[in-house]
Design a protein around this motif. Sequence first.
Motif, PDB file in Angstrom:
ATOM      1  N   THR A  39     -59.330  72.618  80.003  1.00 14.14           N
ATOM      2  CA  THR A  39     -58.011  72.244  80.513  1.00 14.14           C
ATOM      3  C   THR A  39     -57.955  70.761  80.855  1.00 14.14           C
ATOM      4  OG1 THR A  39     -57.753  74.467  81.446  1.00 14.14           O
ATOM      5  CG2 THR A  39     -56.257  72.767  82.240  1.00 14.14           C
ATOM      6  N   ALA A  40     -59.012  70.257  81.490  1.00 16.49           N
ATOM      7  CA  ALA A  40     -59.049  68.841  81.866  1.00 16.49           C
ATOM      8  C   ALA A  40     -59.042  67.945  80.642  1.00 16.49           C
ATOM      9  CB  ALA A  40     -60.286  68.563  82.721  1.00 16.49           C
ATOM     10  N   ILE A  41     -59.855  68.272  79.626  1.00 13.88           N
ATOM     11  CA  ILE A  41     -59.923  67.438  78.430  1.00 13.88           C
ATOM     12  C   ILE A  41     -58.607  67.472  77.667  1.00 13.88           C
ATOM     13  CG2 ILE A  41     -61.074  67.118  76.208  1.00 13.88           C
ATOM     14  CD1 ILE A  41     -62.742  66.290  78.611  1.00 13.88           C
ATOM     15  N   GLY A  43     -55.544  68.505  78.743  1.00 19.85           N
ATOM     16  CA  GLY A  43     -54.409  68.015  79.530  1.00 19.85           C
ATOM     17  C   GLY A  43     -54.402  66.506  79.656  1.00 19.85           C
ATOM     18  N   ASN A  44     -55.542  65.916  79.964  1.00 20.86           N
ATOM     19  CA  ASN A  44     -55.599  64.464  80.127  1.00 20.86           C
ATOM     20  C   ASN A  44     -55.481  63.735  78.799  1.00 20.86           C
ATOM     21  OD1 ASN A  44     -56.183  63.798  83.099  1.00 20.86           O
ATOM     22  ND2 ASN A  44     -57.678  65.399  82.700  1.00 20.86           N
ATOM     23  N   SER A  45     -56.037  64.309  77.732  1.00 22.10           N
ATOM     24  CA  SER A  45     -55.885  63.700  76.405  1.00 22.10           C
ATOM     25  C   SER A  45     -54.422  63.717  75.977  1.00 22.10           C
ATOM     26  CB  SER A  45     -56.744  64.445  75.381  1.00 22.10           C
ATOM     27  OG  SER A  45     -58.120  64.361  75.702  1.00 22.10           O
ATOM     28  N   LEU A  46     -53.737  64.837  76.224  1.00 20.45           N
ATOM     29  CA  LEU A  46     -52.319  64.935  75.897  1.00 20.45           C
ATOM     30  C   LEU A  46     -51.512  63.929  76.702  1.00 20.45           C
ATOM     31  CD1 LEU A  46     -49.913  66.311  74.516  1.00 20.45           C
ATOM     32  CD2 LEU A  46     -49.968  68.040  76.331  1.00 20.45           C
ATOM     33  N   LEU A  47     -51.851  63.780  77.970  1.00 20.70           N
ATOM     34  CA  LEU A  47     -51.142  62.834  78.831  1.00 20.70           C
ATOM     35  C   LEU A  47     -51.301  61.408  78.301  1.00 20.70           C
ATOM     36  CD1 LEU A  47     -49.469  62.792  81.450  1.00 20.70           C
ATOM     37  CD2 LEU A  47     -51.597  62.413  82.695  1.00 20.70           C
ATOM     38  N   ILE A  48     -52.520  61.047  77.912  1.00 17.14           N
ATOM     39  CA  ILE A  48     -52.760  59.711  77.361  1.00 17.14           C
ATOM     40  C   ILE A  48     -51.982  59.525  76.058  1.00 17.14           C
ATOM     41  CG2 ILE A  48     -54.525  58.185  76.387  1.00 17.14           C
ATOM     42  CD1 ILE A  48     -56.526  59.495  78.332  1.00 17.14           C
ATOM     43  N   TYR A  49     -51.992  60.556  75.210  1.00 15.87           N
ATOM     44  CA  TYR A  49     -51.276  60.472  73.930  1.00 15.87           C
ATOM     45  C   TYR A  49     -49.778  60.247  74.148  1.00 15.87           C
ATOM     46  CZ  TYR A  49     -49.009  62.110  69.663  1.00 15.87           C
ATOM     47  OH  TYR A  49     -48.204  62.210  68.559  1.00 15.87           O
ATOM     48  N   LEU A  50     -49.177  60.990  75.065  1.00 17.52           N
ATOM     49  CA  LEU A  50     -47.742  60.847  75.323  1.00 17.52           C
ATOM     50  C   LEU A  50     -47.414  59.454  75.844  1.00 17.52           C
ATOM     51  CD1 LEU A  50     -46.960  64.301  76.987  1.00 17.52           C
ATOM     52  CD2 LEU A  50     -46.468  63.596  74.642  1.00 17.52           C
ATOM     53  N   ILE A  51     -48.261  58.933  76.726  1.00 15.76           N
ATOM     54  CA  ILE A  51     -48.002  57.606  77.299  1.00 15.76           C
ATOM     55  C   ILE A  51     -48.157  56.522  76.244  1.00 15.76           C
ATOM     56  CG2 ILE A  51     -48.868  55.898  78.961  1.00 15.76           C
ATOM     57  CD1 ILE A  51     -49.565  58.258  80.809  1.00 15.76           C
ATOM     58  N   PRO A 291     -53.158  66.337  85.295  1.00 14.77           N
ATOM     59  CA  PRO A 291     -52.136  66.252  84.230  1.00 14.77           C
ATOM     60  C   PRO A 291     -51.048  67.307  84.350  1.00 14.77           C
ATOM     61  CG  PRO A 291     -54.198  67.152  83.370  1.00 14.77           C
ATOM     62  CD  PRO A 291     -54.489  66.657  84.752  1.00 14.77           C
ATOM     63  N   ILE A 292     -51.389  68.474  84.898  1.00 14.79           N
ATOM     64  CA  ILE A 292     -50.378  69.523  85.086  1.00 14.79           C
ATOM     65  C   ILE A 292     -49.368  69.082  86.136  1.00 14.79           C
ATOM     66  CG2 ILE A 292     -49.997  71.906  85.817  1.00 14.79           C
ATOM     67  CD1 ILE A 292     -52.774  72.572  84.743  1.00 14.79           C
ATOM     68  N   ILE A 293     -49.848  68.516  87.236  1.00 15.86           N
ATOM     69  CA  ILE A 293     -48.948  68.060  88.312  1.00 15.86           C
ATOM     70  C   ILE A 293     -48.002  66.990  87.793  1.00 15.86           C
ATOM     71  CG2 ILE A 293     -48.861  66.829  90.514  1.00 15.86           C
ATOM     72  CD1 ILE A 293     -51.485  68.235  91.251  1.00 15.86           C
ATOM     73  N   TYR A 294     -48.550  65.988  87.112  1.00 14.27           N
ATOM     74  CA  TYR A 294     -47.698  64.907  86.609  1.00 14.27           C
ATOM     75  C   TYR A 294     -46.784  65.392  85.483  1.00 14.27           C
ATOM     76  CZ  TYR A 294     -49.770  61.129  89.309  1.00 14.27           C
ATOM     77  OH  TYR A 294     -50.148  60.304  90.332  1.00 14.27           O
ATOM     78  N   GLY A 295     -47.283  66.317  84.660  1.00 18.76           N
ATOM     79  CA  GLY A 295     -46.454  66.826  83.576  1.00 18.76           C
ATOM     80  C   GLY A 295     -45.269  67.628  84.061  1.00 18.76           C
ATOM     81  N   VAL A 296     -45.459  68.389  85.148  1.00 21.46           N
ATOM     82  CA  VAL A 296     -44.390  69.239  85.666  1.00 21.46           C
ATOM     83  C   VAL A 296     -43.403  68.434  86.506  1.00 21.46           C
ATOM     84  CG1 VAL A 296     -43.882  71.158  87.224  1.00 21.46           C
ATOM     85  CG2 VAL A 296     -45.760  71.350  85.587  1.00 21.46           C
ATOM     86  N   ARG A 297     -43.900  67.498  87.308  1.00 22.34           N
ATOM     87  CA  ARG A 297     -43.055  66.819  88.278  1.00 22.34           C
ATOM     88  C   ARG A 297     -42.450  65.512  87.766  1.00 22.34           C
ATOM     89  NH1 ARG A 297     -42.873  68.353  93.430  1.00 22.34           N
ATOM     90  NH2 ARG A 297     -42.248  66.225  93.954  1.00 22.34           N
ATOM     91  N   THR A 298     -42.978  64.951  86.687  1.00 22.50           N
ATOM     92  CA  THR A 298     -42.466  63.677  86.171  1.00 22.50           C
ATOM     93  C   THR A 298     -41.538  63.937  84.997  1.00 22.50           C
ATOM     94  OG1 THR A 298     -44.537  62.612  86.823  1.00 22.50           O
ATOM     95  CG2 THR A 298     -43.086  61.390  85.344  1.00 22.50           C
ATOM     96  N   LYS A 299     -40.270  63.640  85.167  1.00 27.69           N
ATOM     97  CA  LYS A 299     -39.254  63.986  84.166  1.00 27.69           C
ATOM     98  C   LYS A 299     -39.518  63.306  82.838  1.00 27.69           C
ATOM     99  CE  LYS A 299     -34.270  63.969  83.414  1.00 27.69           C
ATOM    100  NZ  LYS A 299     -34.357  63.302  82.086  1.00 27.69           N
ATOM    101  N   GLN A 300     -39.894  62.013  82.858  1.00 29.30           N
ATOM    102  CA  GLN A 300     -40.092  61.290  81.600  1.00 29.30           C
ATOM    103  C   GLN A 300     -41.214  61.908  80.774  1.00 29.30           C
ATOM    104  OE1 GLN A 300     -39.708  60.073  84.577  1.00 29.30           O
ATOM    105  NE2 GLN A 300     -38.523  58.176  84.592  1.00 29.30           N
TER     106      GLN A 300
END
Length: 333
Positions: A39-41, A43-51, A291-300
Amino acid sequence: MASLNHTSFSHTVFILVGIPGLEDQHMWISIPFLISYITAIMGNSLLIYLIVTERTLHEPMYFFLSMLASADIVFSTTAVPKSLSIFWFNDREISLGECITQLFFIHSTYVTESGLLLVMAFDHYIAICYPLRYNMILTNFVTGNIGLAVLLRSIGIIFPIIFLLTRLTFCRNNILPHTCCEHIGLAKYACGDIRANIWYGLFVLLSTVVLDIILIAISYGLLLQAVFHIPSKNAHHKALNTCGSHVCVIALFYVPGIFTIPIQRFGHNIPSHVHILLANVCALVPPMLNPIIYGVRTKQIRDRFLYVFFPREKWLWRMCPRRIIFQMLSRQD
């Protein structure tokens, strides 16, 4: 002569026990370790990719968030695979060099994450208190230099630990009752004087994590003072909602450690496997949930995620407001 021979001998290989007292349960214990790591790998990889791929996210706040996600990946990859190797294959041996390398990355990454949380608190303070000057203060050049400074601070303050450990002679028991290596946990098996290690470890804690907590508290105190001087209630709600994700991550990062330290210091009657499990929970949960917290709570970030992973609805994004699309997709779920 026997005494001299004993003290001149130094272990070069150590044995990581895993979870002491629960060796027969290691296969079951490995399941949450594996789930949290995957989940960590992912979620965080997806977060980096989106940014990286979304230009609207090319702002200091999201750059710092991508740095935090990168640190989470390094931290998890440093600690978890060896633990899984112990649980699955009984691969308990680790050389002194590998042990020191592992603890260096674990400690330096932890200090890096603490520094990034402080920087993100400063970013929120500037964004809310000085919105018109935000882009002038936090330019891309300044943002990059701040990230580099956080990294250099963590490396510079943890690097001396390598020399403090390599000077020691490990002539005592080479059995480490843990799933990974850590500074004092390794140093206490040395036959020499480890007071320098203890005092330097305390200095690192006070000058990084404790100092960061104090500065974060001051930053949010000034931020809240500025927010409640704004007459508009909508502005209050928007400002506090902006900080909500960051506050959750801060609590997730610091609070478990605050409770774990006194338990380790005064809980002598608590079984050793409880201490090890608590330490692992503190290490595994934040990289998994950040990444779950930021993904759920950050609209962008949420909007970008929906746009990338719902290709059939892309035509809707060109015609309708994003808020309406999110509500439609939520109803479909």
